[in-house]
Design a protein around this motif. Structure first.
Motif, PDB file in Angstrom:
ATOM      1  N   LEU A 225      -0.569   4.646  -4.364  1.00  0.00           N
ATOM      2  CA  LEU A 225      -1.942   4.335  -3.971  1.00  0.00           C
ATOM      3  C   LEU A 225      -2.349   2.952  -4.459  1.00  0.00           C
ATOM      4  N   GLU A 228      -0.708   0.108  -2.722  1.00  0.00           N
ATOM      5  CA  GLU A 228      -1.304  -0.169  -1.410  1.00  0.00           C
ATOM      6  C   GLU A 228      -2.639  -0.887  -1.533  1.00  0.00           C
ATOM      7  N   THR A 229      -3.474  -0.489  -2.510  1.00  0.00           N
ATOM      8  CA  THR A 229      -4.827  -1.047  -2.597  1.00  0.00           C
ATOM      9  C   THR A 229      -4.874  -2.384  -3.325  1.00  0.00           C
ATOM     10  N   THR A 287      -9.419  -1.750  -5.716  1.00  0.00           N
ATOM     11  CA  THR A 287      -8.778  -2.886  -5.034  1.00  0.00           C
ATOM     12  C   THR A 287      -8.558  -4.056  -5.988  1.00  0.00           C
ATOM     13  N   ILE A 348       0.451  11.685   2.184  1.00  0.00           N
ATOM     14  CA  ILE A 348       1.037  10.345   2.327  1.00  0.00           C
ATOM     15  C   ILE A 348       2.122  10.298   3.412  1.00  0.00           C
ATOM     16  N   GLN A 349       2.578  11.464   3.848  1.00  0.00           N
ATOM     17  CA  GLN A 349       3.488  11.482   4.991  1.00  0.00           C
ATOM     18  C   GLN A 349       2.740  11.279   6.311  1.00  0.00           C
ATOM     19  N   TRP A 351      -0.708   9.968   6.526  1.00  0.00           N
ATOM     20  CA  TRP A 351      -1.676   8.872   6.518  1.00  0.00           C
ATOM     21  C   TRP A 351      -1.322   7.852   5.446  1.00  0.00           C
ATOM     22  N   PRO A 352      -2.023   6.712   5.415  1.00  0.00           N
ATOM     23  CA  PRO A 352      -1.860   5.778   4.308  1.00  0.00           C
ATOM     24  C   PRO A 352      -2.270   6.429   2.985  1.00  0.00           C
ATOM     25  N   ALA A 353      -1.759   5.897   1.874  1.00  0.00           N
ATOM     26  CA  ALA A 353      -2.042   6.474   0.557  1.00  0.00           C
ATOM     27  C   ALA A 353      -3.537   6.470   0.235  1.00  0.00           C
ATOM     28  N   ARG A 354      -4.308   5.591   0.870  1.00  0.00           N
ATOM     29  CA  ARG A 354      -5.757   5.555   0.654  1.00  0.00           C
ATOM     30  C   ARG A 354      -6.424   6.893   0.982  1.00  0.00           C
TER      31      ARG A 354
END
Length: 388
Positions: A225, A228-229, A287, A348-349, A351-354
């Protein structure tokens, strides 16, 4: 006395580090063993589910064993399990090591709590229990961040060697310092199961499971996560996990104080309201490093208000089987962690980890609804008893 209790806490420090450390080395496990991040996350699920199932069963099966012998044997098996994980050349071997370590952890932790209570006596029992369980809290401040840093430097194997070393230290210390202790009164598995039928117990255990599912859905996959952020790497992740642990320790300390002044029900509700809100916005907040530190501080500070208050509710409702219910609450806790590994991997499979934050917030909101309905039911039952 206190030096021996501190050695028991070294064991729970090792177990706490082992239970949480996978989150910090998740991506390295995936790379080195050629599995997906979601598959690596199932190592958390397996550990937690095996612990949840084993804890009440082992507590009954080992009730008549000498405490010292059980503690030393459990730590020995724990060391073997983590050595297997450190030496694993395949995902299957790593998974087997996690299963062995989980069974040993489920045998050690309740026994360590009982042993600390025996050593301290009635006058200092609460303080002794807090020291032993404090080992798990300290694991989130020191053990997990250090393990994550070691994992960044030397791979996941270095992290599991750290856990193995902590287990060896506890084993040697207890072998040299811990005296023989009397076995506690036997509590059968049937008695544990029957205690589930007591008023308010099922709802309380469901809330614990849902709350842990919510928090650990994000925590287990916090590495992906934050990558990604904010493109976080090992050192940044270690710092965030350290802040997570410090906030949890503060929340744990505040929980008892709040439960005494507000009541356990209000403390639990406050925890769930804050956690629901912060998890919903956490991916947007995290972020930058300051934002991530703020987010985890609010999240885990509020999150750790819940568990001591939940134990307070169980002990207040049915003190005659309090030890049984606290054991079952621990099983509910680890069951929630196990479900979180599955849920987070599924998220997370797809969608995005967000997406982890909003999904976890929905689970926390469900826990809040169950808690409010359960508290209302208990109040109605109390009113009926008073009228009767």
């Amino acid at each position: 006395m206190w030096s021996r209790i501190a050695l028991l806490a070294v064991g729970t420090l090792a177990i706490g580090t082992d239970g949480f450390i996978v989150a910090g080395v998740l991506q390295d496990i995936g790379r080195r063993l050629d599995v997906s991040v979601a598959a690596a996350g199932q190592l958390v699920t397996v550990f937690a589910v095996v612990y949840a199932i084993s804890s009440p069963v082992l507590a009954s099966l080992t009730a008549n064993l000498p405490r010292r012998r059980l503690l030393l044997f459990a730590l020995s098996v724990f060391i073997v399990g983590n050595a297997m994980a450190a030496l694993a050349e395949s995902y299957a071997m790593l998974m087997a090591g996690r299963v062995v370590a989980a069974i040993a952890s489920a045998a050690y932790t309740p026994c360590a709590s009982v042993s600390a209570a025996i050593l301290a006596g009635p006058t200092h029992r609460g303080r002794a229990l807090s020291v032993v369980m404090g080992g798990i809290t300290v694991a989130t401040i020191v053990g997990v961040p250090v393990g994550t840093w070691l994992g960044e430097a030397g791979g996941f194997r270095a992290a599991f060697w750290l856990v193995t070393g902590l287990g060896v230290a506890a084993l040697i210390g207890l072998a040299l310092q811990l005296p023989e202790l009397p076995a506690p009164p036997t509590v059968t598995l049937g008695e544990r199961v029957r205690s589930l039928r007591l008023p308010q117990v099922p709802g309380t255990l469901i809330v614990t499971t849902l709350a842990m599912t919510a928090g650990f859905t994000v925590y287990t996959y916090i590495g992906p996560l934050l990558a990604e952020t904010m493109h976080a790497e090992g050192r940044t992740l270690s710092l965030v996990l350290c802040a997570f642990g410090i906030a949890g320790t503060i929340g744990n300390g505040l929980s008892g104080w709040l439960a005494d002044r507000w009541g356990a029900n209000r403390t639990v509700a406050t925890s769930l309201i804050v956690v629901t809100g912060i998890l919903a916005v956490f991916p947007s907040v995290a972020t930058t490093l300051p934002g991530a530190l703020f987010g985890v501080a609010v999240w885990n500070g509020a999150g750790w208000l819940l568990l001591p208050a939940q134990q307070h509710r169980l002990l207040s409702a049915t003190p005659q089987v309090g030890q049984i219910l606290v054991s079952l609450n621990a099983s509910a806790l680890y069951l929630g962690i196990g479900v979180a590994g599955l849920l987070g991997g599924w998220v997370i499979q797809l969608w995005p980890a967000r997406a982890l934050g909003p999904v976890a917030a929905l689970v926390a909101a469900l826990a809040l609804v169950v808690h409010l309905l359960n508290a209302r039911k208990v109040r109605r039952s109390a009113a009926v008893r008073e009228q009767g």
